[in-house]
Design a protein around this motif. Structure first.
Motif, PDB file in Angstrom:
ATOM      1  N   LEU A   4      68.992 -42.488  34.441  1.00 22.73           N
ATOM      2  CA  LEU A   4      70.046 -41.476  34.534  1.00 22.73           C
ATOM      3  C   LEU A   4      71.366 -42.110  34.980  1.00 22.73           C
ATOM      4  O   LEU A   4      72.442 -41.739  34.494  1.00 22.73           O
ATOM      5  CB  LEU A   4      69.631 -40.374  35.512  1.00 22.73           C
ATOM      6  N   HIS A   5      71.271 -43.054  35.915  1.00 20.22           N
ATOM      7  CA  HIS A   5      72.479 -43.728  36.386  1.00 20.22           C
ATOM      8  C   HIS A   5      73.125 -44.516  35.253  1.00 20.22           C
ATOM      9  O   HIS A   5      74.366 -44.518  35.103  1.00 20.22           O
ATOM     10  CB  HIS A   5      72.147 -44.661  37.551  1.00 20.22           C
ATOM     11  N   ARG A  32      72.892 -43.808  32.032  1.00 15.62           N
ATOM     12  CA  ARG A  32      73.492 -42.817  31.141  1.00 15.62           C
ATOM     13  C   ARG A  32      74.834 -42.357  31.681  1.00 15.62           C
ATOM     14  O   ARG A  32      75.804 -42.175  30.947  1.00 15.62           O
ATOM     15  CB  ARG A  32      72.552 -41.618  30.967  1.00 15.62           C
ATOM     16  N   TRP A  33      74.909 -42.138  33.008  1.00 14.14           N
ATOM     17  CA  TRP A  33      76.165 -41.712  33.630  1.00 14.14           C
ATOM     18  C   TRP A  33      77.233 -42.785  33.470  1.00 14.14           C
ATOM     19  O   TRP A  33      78.393 -42.502  33.162  1.00 14.14           O
ATOM     20  CB  TRP A  33      75.933 -41.407  35.100  1.00 14.14           C
ATOM     21  N   LYS A  34      76.828 -44.064  33.659  1.00 15.79           N
ATOM     22  CA  LYS A  34      77.785 -45.155  33.522  1.00 15.79           C
ATOM     23  C   LYS A  34      78.338 -45.224  32.103  1.00 15.79           C
ATOM     24  O   LYS A  34      79.535 -45.459  31.896  1.00 15.79           O
ATOM     25  CB  LYS A  34      77.134 -46.492  33.907  1.00 15.79           C
ATOM     26  N   SER A  60      78.602 -42.770  30.031  1.00 16.29           N
ATOM     27  CA  SER A  60      79.490 -41.620  29.799  1.00 16.29           C
ATOM     28  C   SER A  60      80.862 -41.816  30.436  1.00 16.29           C
ATOM     29  O   SER A  60      81.837 -41.207  30.015  1.00 16.29           O
ATOM     30  CB  SER A  60      78.853 -40.340  30.349  1.00 16.29           C
ATOM     31  N   GLU A  61      80.928 -42.707  31.458  1.00 14.45           N
ATOM     32  CA  GLU A  61      82.199 -42.962  32.131  1.00 14.45           C
ATOM     33  C   GLU A  61      83.047 -43.973  31.368  1.00 14.45           C
ATOM     34  O   GLU A  61      84.256 -44.073  31.612  1.00 14.45           O
ATOM     35  CB  GLU A  61      81.939 -43.489  33.550  1.00 14.45           C
TER      36      GLU A  61
END
Length: 309
Positions: free
Chosen positions: A300-301, A303-305, A307-308
């Motif tokens: 998840l982390h 994926r978040w990175k 998206s940033e």
């Protein structure tokens, strides 16, 4: 119904030692060995304090009646397979330890260590949890076997049971566990209760360790009884903090998750902490989540990175 008495492990080993099917070979009887020659690093039963005072008195008066079991290493040294308390008692008395020297495969030595712990007395829940953690984090198992499933096979547990043990150690933390001790009178439900209380605990962990040490210093009785009281003191301290914090959390809405159940998500500590309270009718899914939490959060982390970017 009374439990059928078990043949003591030392007698089992002496009986089975010459058996080629066991893959063991004795080196000619019982030897007297300097305790300094016997290596104990990496022992699974050294995670908590070893009590040997009573055994020292017995050996001092009557001698060491049951030998320890060791296997030879290079340089006139030996690796201890079982007999940790007897070895420590002889070390403190300043005498040589009576030992049987045998050649045994590493994985069998590991199983003998676990058997010895269980022969000493039934391992407490948290001792089993520490052994499971040591197996997973250490080098006792080969890389491919160093999984929840591999640990389950060694400990003769279901994989979900190993996940429960590991989750308690990870949430409670080894430092707090060391402060509490073996707590043999405290079973899985109470440790799970402490794990849940700590999930909502925002205070200083040092205060909980202090509560354990205070309870021990103010208690009398056996080591086991004192350890049980230390656990209860820590549980009360953690739950007391949870009760004080609970009024500000009453309004959190529950999120319906189709096909899974419901969850409540809270953030705290200036946005640096997230707590997920999941309710589902599938306990196997909860156990799977516990065993794979680190991997899922990492994904998840990532994926978040992305998206940033």
């Amino acid at each position: 119904m009374a439990r059928k008495p078990k043949l003591g492990l030392p007698l089992q080993t002496l009986r089975n030692a010459p058996d080629a099917l066991e893959g063991r070979r004795l080196r000619g009887g019982v030897f007297e060995i300097d305790p300094a020659q016997i290596v104990t690093e990496g022992r699974l039963d050294d995670r908590l304090q070893i009590e040997v005072e009573g055994l020292k008195n017995s050996i001092s008066k009557n001698g060491q009646r049951v030998p320890v079991l060791v296997r030879p290493l290079e340089g006139d040294r030996y690796n201890l397979i079982y007999g940790r308390r007897r070895l420590e008692a002889c070390r403190e008395l300043g005498i040589k330890v009576r030992a049987i020297v045998t050649e045994v495969e590493g994985d069998q030595a590991l199983r003998d260590q676990l058997l010895e712990n269980q022969e000493r007395r039934d391992l407490s829940f948290i001792e089993r949890a520490l052994v499971a953690t040591a197996l997973l984090d250490g080098d006792h198992l080969e890389g491919a076997e160093r999984t929840n499933r591999g640990v389950a096979e060694v400990l003769n547990l279901h994989e979900a049971g190993v996940s429960q043990l590991l989750s308690v150690v990870r949430t409670v933390g080894e430092e707090l566990i060391q402060a509490i001790g073996a707590a043999p009178g405290i079973g899985r439900p109470r440790w799970e209760e402490l794990k849940k209380a700590l999930g909502a605990y925002d205070g200083d962990r040092d205060q909980l360790q202090a509560a354990a040490h205070t309870a021990k210093s103010e208690s009398s009785g056996s080591v086991d009884e004192v350890s049980d009281r230390a656990f209860l003191a820590v549980l009360e301290a953690a739950k007391s903090a949870e009760r004080k914090a609970s009024p500000s959390r009453k309004g959190a809405p529950a999120l319906a998750i189709p096909g899974v159940g419901a969850a409540t998500v809270r953030t705290g500590r200036q946005g640096k902490q997230l707590k997920l309270d999941l309710t589902t009718d599938e306990p196997e899914f909860v156990s799977w989540l516990e065993g794979n939490a680190s991997k899922l959060i990492t994904e998840l982390h990532e994926r978040w990175k992305r998206s940033e970017d």
